[in-house]
Design an enzyme around this catalytic site. Structure first.
Site, PDB file in Angstrom:
ATOM      1  N   GLU A 102       0.793  -1.135   0.103  1.00 45.87           N
ATOM      2  CA  GLU A 102       0.177  -0.011  -0.050  1.00 45.87           C
ATOM      3  C   GLU A 102       0.754   1.337  -0.017  1.00 45.87           C
ATOM      4  OE1 GLU A 102      -2.596   1.318  -0.468  1.00 45.87           O
ATOM      5  OE2 GLU A 102      -3.972   1.787   0.968  1.00 45.87           O
ATOM      6  N   ASP A 103       0.369   2.412  -0.659  1.00 42.85           N
ATOM      7  CA  ASP A 103       1.194   3.478  -0.365  1.00 42.85           C
ATOM      8  C   ASP A 103       1.252   4.309   0.802  1.00 42.85           C
ATOM      9  OD1 ASP A 103      -1.692   4.480  -0.691  1.00 42.85           O
ATOM     10  OD2 ASP A 103      -1.337   5.657  -2.447  1.00 42.85           O
ATOM     11  N   ASP A 106      -3.819   5.902   6.442  1.00 43.17           N
ATOM     12  CA  ASP A 106      -3.978   7.281   7.209  1.00 43.17           C
ATOM     13  C   ASP A 106      -5.104   6.899   8.188  1.00 43.17           C
ATOM     14  OD1 ASP A 106      -4.457   9.858   7.441  1.00 43.17           O
ATOM     15  OD2 ASP A 106      -6.026  10.176   5.588  1.00 43.17           O
TER      16      ASP A 106
END
Ligand code: 5GP
Length: 180
Positions: A102-103, A106
């Site tokens: 995943e980037d 959050d």
């Protein structure tokens, strides 16, 4: 200070390419060690993780497969409000060691939903590998086994991550400094 303007926002370099690649190599080393003797299936989440996934995979020396998936989120009636559907996954993950690439994590809700939906398909294990994590914003308890950087709660772009579709094609990671 190198700045970049994308639409109405100005960004400054916060993590230079050399530092990114150093941490990507460190995380790949941890994966190589932990999955020694196994054949993990990497699931890279598009669009944001495409550059991270490419650099990470160049450092992984295990016999392994990679697939690219997309997540479609829509408001649902679950307690957390969002439902995530996985698009593009053709692999049978039952009995497999799955590593999600995943980037950025959050609130953690996206990854929480993805892990939930993958768990229903009987994998042997699931681990999350995220380039970036914003710990102050995490809304749920999430086991992020591999991470390159923890960052503050500011909006970032570059190295695959976008602002309104633009800015994915930079080597460094940038943080917003000003809205103009
Ligand atoms: P979460 O469900 O963890 O709140 O959201 C994760 C997703 O939000 C990421 O995959 C990414 O698409 C988006 N996101 C969160 N923070 C940022 C940010 O600072 N920059 C960019 N470009 N996307 C972000």
């Amino acid at each position: 200070m190198e700045t970049l303007q994308v639409k109405d926002k100005k960004f400054a370099v916060s993590i230079p390419e050399a530092e990114i690649l150093k941490q990507v190599k460190r995380v790949a080393g941890e994966i190589n060690r932990d999955y020694d003797g196994r054949e993990p299936l990497f699931l890279a989440v598009l669009n944001g993780a495409f550059i991270f996934a490419a650099d990470l995979m160049k450092e992984v020396v295990l016999p392994s497969e990679i697939q690219f998936i997309k997540l479609a989120s829509y408001e649902g009636t679950t307690s957390t409000g969002a439902v995530t559907e996985t698009i593009g996954m053709t692999a049978d993950i039952s009995g497999r060691d799955v590593v999600i690439i995943e980037d950025i994590v959050d609130t953690g809700l996206t990854m929480h939903h993805l892990v939930d939906s993958l768990s229903a398909r009987s994998p042997r294990s699931i681990a999350i590998c995220s380039l970036l994590v914003k710990p102050a914003n995490l809304k749920i308890d999430l086991d992020i086994r591999y991470k390159c950087f923890e960052i503050p709660n500011d909006f970032i772009l570059g190295y695959g991550l976008d602002y309104d579709g633009f800015g994915r094609n930079t080597r460094d990671i940038y943080t917003v400094v000003e809205t103009v």
